[in-house]
Design an enzyme around this catalytic site. Structure first.
Site, PDB file in Angstrom:
ATOM      1  N   ASP A   1      -3.620   4.995  -5.463  1.00  0.00           N
ATOM      2  CA  ASP A   1      -4.881   4.597  -4.816  1.00  0.00           C
ATOM      3  C   ASP A   1      -4.901   3.087  -4.593  1.00  0.00           C
ATOM      4  OD1 ASP A   1      -5.745   7.193  -4.790  1.00  0.00           O
ATOM      5  OD2 ASP A   1      -6.996   7.008  -6.587  1.00  0.00           O
TER       6      ASP A   1
ATOM      7  N   GLU B   1       4.470   3.471   1.516  1.00  0.00           N
ATOM      8  CA  GLU B   1       3.338   3.845   0.618  1.00  0.00           C
ATOM      9  C   GLU B   1       2.769   5.213   1.017  1.00  0.00           C
ATOM     10  OE1 GLU B   1       2.783   1.034  -1.489  1.00  0.00           O
ATOM     11  OE2 GLU B   1       1.636   2.333  -2.815  1.00  0.00           O
TER      12      GLU B   1
ATOM     13  N   LEU C   1      11.029   4.938  -6.249  1.00  0.00           N
ATOM     14  CA  LEU C   1      10.822   6.383  -6.175  1.00  0.00           C
ATOM     15  C   LEU C   1      11.741   6.992  -5.108  1.00  0.00           C
ATOM     16  CD1 LEU C   1       9.169   8.956  -6.870  1.00  0.00           C
ATOM     17  CD2 LEU C   1       7.456   8.208  -5.228  1.00  0.00           C
TER      18      LEU C   1
ATOM     19  N   GLY D   1      12.135  11.411   0.395  1.00  0.00           N
ATOM     20  CA  GLY D   1      11.193  10.397   0.875  1.00  0.00           C
ATOM     21  C   GLY D   1       9.785  10.922   0.671  1.00  0.00           C
TER      22      GLY D   1
ATOM     23  N   GLN E   1       0.207  -8.240  24.280  1.00  0.00           N
ATOM     24  CA  GLN E   1      -0.134  -8.042  25.703  1.00  0.00           C
ATOM     25  C   GLN E   1      -0.938  -9.233  26.235  1.00  0.00           C
ATOM     26  OE1 GLN E   1       1.116  -5.471  27.234  1.00  0.00           O
ATOM     27  NE2 GLN E   1       0.208  -5.898  29.229  1.00  0.00           N
TER      28      GLN E   1
ATOM     29  N   GLY F   1       4.253 -12.589  28.701  1.00  0.00           N
ATOM     30  CA  GLY F   1       5.670 -12.751  28.354  1.00  0.00           C
ATOM     31  C   GLY F   1       5.872 -13.573  27.093  1.00  0.00           C
TER      32      GLY F   1
HETATM   33  C1  LIG Z   1      10.518  -1.576   4.397  1.00  0.00           C
HETATM   34  C2  LIG Z   1      10.368  -0.431   3.465  1.00  0.00           C
HETATM   35  C3  LIG Z   1       9.931  -0.654   2.165  1.00  0.00           C
HETATM   36  C4  LIG Z   1       9.828   0.411   1.263  1.00  0.00           C
HETATM   37  N1  LIG Z   1       9.496   0.169  -0.045  1.00  0.00           N
HETATM   38  C5  LIG Z   1       9.606   1.174  -0.952  1.00  0.00           C
HETATM   39  C6  LIG Z   1       9.483   0.908  -2.353  1.00  0.00           C
HETATM   40  O1  LIG Z   1       9.253  -0.227  -2.782  1.00  0.00           O
HETATM   41  N2  LIG Z   1       9.649   1.944  -3.214  1.00  0.00           N
HETATM   42  C7  LIG Z   1       9.903   3.217  -2.813  1.00  0.00           C
HETATM   43  O2  LIG Z   1      10.045   4.091  -3.645  1.00  0.00           O
HETATM   44  N3  LIG Z   1      10.005   3.505  -1.481  1.00  0.00           N
HETATM   45  C8  LIG Z   1       9.874   2.514  -0.554  1.00  0.00           C
HETATM   46  N4  LIG Z   1      10.027   2.770   0.783  1.00  0.00           N
HETATM   47  C9  LIG Z   1      10.265   4.135   1.211  1.00  0.00           C
HETATM   48  C10 LIG Z   1       9.088   4.744   1.965  1.00  0.00           C
HETATM   49  O3  LIG Z   1       8.019   4.973   1.096  1.00  0.00           O
HETATM   50  C11 LIG Z   1       9.624   6.016   2.657  1.00  0.00           C
HETATM   51  O4  LIG Z   1      10.440   5.586   3.727  1.00  0.00           O
HETATM   52  C12 LIG Z   1       8.505   6.901   3.154  1.00  0.00           C
HETATM   53  O5  LIG Z   1       7.824   7.488   2.079  1.00  0.00           O
HETATM   54  C13 LIG Z   1       9.014   8.023   4.063  1.00  0.00           C
HETATM   55  O6  LIG Z   1      10.139   8.660   3.533  1.00  0.00           O
HETATM   56  P1  LIG Z   1      11.432   8.846   4.478  1.00  0.00           P
HETATM   57  O7  LIG Z   1      11.737   7.540   5.064  1.00  0.00           O
HETATM   58  O8  LIG Z   1      12.462   9.540   3.693  1.00  0.00           O
HETATM   59  O9  LIG Z   1      10.916   9.798   5.651  1.00  0.00           O
HETATM   60  P2  LIG Z   1      10.812  11.385   5.616  1.00  0.00           P
HETATM   61  O10 LIG Z   1      10.075  11.836   4.414  1.00  0.00           O
HETATM   62  O11 LIG Z   1      12.135  11.960   5.886  1.00  0.00           O
HETATM   63  O12 LIG Z   1       9.869  11.620   6.863  1.00  0.00           O
HETATM   64  C14 LIG Z   1      10.335  11.621   8.212  1.00  0.00           C
HETATM   65  C15 LIG Z   1       9.141  12.007   9.097  1.00  0.00           C
HETATM   66  O13 LIG Z   1       8.696  13.341   8.754  1.00  0.00           O
HETATM   67  C16 LIG Z   1       7.319  13.304   8.424  1.00  0.00           C
HETATM   68  N5  LIG Z   1       7.056  14.304   7.391  1.00  0.00           N
HETATM   69  C17 LIG Z   1       7.739  14.529   6.237  1.00  0.00           C
HETATM   70  N6  LIG Z   1       7.172  15.502   5.534  1.00  0.00           N
HETATM   71  C18 LIG Z   1       6.089  15.922   6.240  1.00  0.00           C
HETATM   72  C19 LIG Z   1       5.075  16.916   6.053  1.00  0.00           C
HETATM   73  N7  LIG Z   1       5.026  17.691   4.967  1.00  0.00           N
HETATM   74  N8  LIG Z   1       4.137  17.062   7.015  1.00  0.00           N
HETATM   75  C20 LIG Z   1       4.156  16.275   8.118  1.00  0.00           C
HETATM   76  N9  LIG Z   1       5.071  15.340   8.355  1.00  0.00           N
HETATM   77  C21 LIG Z   1       6.017  15.142   7.436  1.00  0.00           C
HETATM   78  C22 LIG Z   1       7.057  11.889   7.931  1.00  0.00           C
HETATM   79  O14 LIG Z   1       5.688  11.542   8.006  1.00  0.00           O
HETATM   80  C23 LIG Z   1       7.932  11.097   8.889  1.00  0.00           C
HETATM   81  O15 LIG Z   1       7.252  10.907  10.099  1.00  0.00           O
HETATM   82  C24 LIG Z   1      10.107   1.734   1.708  1.00  0.00           C
HETATM   83  C25 LIG Z   1      10.526   1.957   3.022  1.00  0.00           C
HETATM   84  C26 LIG Z   1      10.687   0.894   3.875  1.00  0.00           C
HETATM   85  C27 LIG Z   1      11.229   1.154   5.257  1.00  0.00           C
END
Ligand SMILES: Cc1cc2nc3c(=O)[nH]c(=O)nc-3n(C[C@H](O)[C@H](O)[C@H](O)COP(=O)(O)OP(=O)(O)OC[C@H]3O[C@@H](n4cnc5c(N)ncnc54)[C@H](O)[C@@H]3O)c2cc1C
Length: 381
Positions: free
Chosen positions: A239, A362, A125, A131, A335, A339
């Protein structure tokens, strides 16, 4: 209200625990350090029924229910969080969506080998510019007769490199609530490429990659569900996906606490085990309280799902609390090790790194709070 697990649930928990301790725990540190995908272990997990836990028997699954699934996933996570996240994406999102929305042909082609552990599922996705705002995806699928041409990039895809089938969300219309469609993608498709492999802080044995689509030709028969209903597919697995990550958090935290208790009893300072010091005892007590609270939230959400109730709020609460709890508990475990907790020889160092992503993927915990508030305000109407 009974808090007792059934005989069957206890059996599944024990089976997963025995497997995890024997097969996963001894390899977890090396796999993490060398970024080794746990292919052999996943095959064995397929044989044990751990990769089709929520799928009906008709397609080779075990239909064990979400509570059993949560218990098993926690046990796997206690040994190896990387394996657990692969298991979670595969079971909660991929198998679940294919069983619910797939055609009979798609189920035979993908679901049956998935439940056997022959192929692992991935879910794509996220994109570089989309994101948390999942509706903003740009990856496009243009229909041309009996196929679609897919163009775009997906980011951070778990099992994107080693998985055998990926559920891809792409835009089939420029805008509107029916603009997104789900597709089943296999690595042999021309125009599909695994690109950047991320070098991560934790969960290093699970691959996280960019998937690039350049005029990737996908037959119409690979649409999952109906055209324009991609978000229904994506949201339907959420969910179970959130209960999965909450269970993973729980298992990881339990493992960290167990290590901390063991270490606190062995390590001596000031002529006595450090477990005698109230400063550490209170830390351990807080860890135990945190874990127990998370366990109840996770099992409650899972039981609600099994009863067929709306568990969206419960699943988000469980994911949010358990993932933050796992960060607190693994931090305390480091903690308590002093160390030595910072040294790779001790598993708590890995647990601490593995826990960090739990509040992010997720759906970040900010997004979970948004879901919880939305459900709360809906109820107040
Ligand atoms: C190890 C790993 C595995 C993953 N696996 C998958 C996978 O299998 N499939 C897949 O599709 N994705 C996957 N992801 C992606 C993951 O779901 C996204 O990184 C996540 O949803 C956040 O998107 P972003 O990194 O673009 O952060 P952003 O959306 O840019 O968010 C940056 C910050 O802004 C905050 N923020 C954004 N919008 C709002 C809002 N409206 N209100 C308050 N705060 C907000 C967020 O909470 C975050 O703190 C993975 C990511 C990692 C690192």
């Amino acid at each position: 209200m009974s808090f007792e697990l059934s005989k069957e649930q206890l059996m599944i928990q024990k089976m997963a625990r025995d497997f995890a301790r024997k097969e996963l725990a001894p390899l977890a540190a090396e796999r993490d350090e060398k970024h080794l995908y746990p292919a052999d272990s996943l095959k064995k997990m397929g044989e044990l029924g751990l990769l089709g836990m929520l799928v009906s028997e008709k397609y080779g699954g075990e239909d064990m229910g979400t509570v059993s699934y949560a218990l098993a996933l926690s046990e796997i996570a206690a040994a190896c969080a990387s394996t657990a996240v692969i298991m979670s994406v595969h079971n909660s999102i991929c198998c679940g969506s294919i069983e619910k929305f797939g055609t009979e042909e798609q189920k035979q082609e993908f679901l049956v080998p998935m439940t056997a552990g022959e192929i692992i599922g991935a879910f794509a996705l996220t994109e570089p510019e989309a994101g948390s705002d999942a509706q903003a995806i740009e990856c496009s699928a243009a229909k041309q007769g009996d196929h679609y041409l897919i163009n775009g990039t997906k980011r951070f895809i778990t099992s994107g490199k080693n998985g055998g089938v990926t559920i891809l969300l792409a835009r089939t219309k420029p805008e509107g609530s029916d603009a997104i469609t789900a597709f089943l993608i296999t690595p042999d498709m021309p125009g599909f490429k695994v690109d950047k492999v991320e070098d991560k802080m934790g969960q290093c044995a699970s691959d996280t990659v960019d998937l690039v689509f350049t005029d990737c030709k996908v037959p119409v028969s690979r649409v999952l569900g109906e055209e324009g209903k991609g978000f229904t597919v994506a949201m339907s697995g959420l969910d179970a996906g959130r209960i999965g990550i909450a269970s993973l958090s729980l298992g990881l935290a339990q493992a960290a606490m167990d290590e901390a208790v063991k270490y606190a009893k062995q390590r001596k300072q000031f002529g006595q085990p450090i477990a005698n010091f109230q400063g550490l005892q209170w830390m351990l007590a807080d860890m135990a309280i945190d874990i127990e609270a998370a366990r109840l939230l996770v099992l409650n959400a899972a039981a609600m799902k099994d009863r067929g109730e709306n568990c969206t709020m419960a699943a988000s609460m469980a994911k949010c609390f358990a993932s933050e709890m796992a960060n607190r508990v693994t931090g305390h475990a480091v903690q308590i090790h002093g160390g030595y907790g910072y040294i790779k020889e001790y598993p708590v160092e890995r647990f601490y790194r593995d826990a960090r992503i739990l509040t992010i993927y997720e759906g970040t915990n900010q997004i979970q709070r948004h879901v919880i508030a939305r459900e709360l305000l809906k109820k107040g109407k």
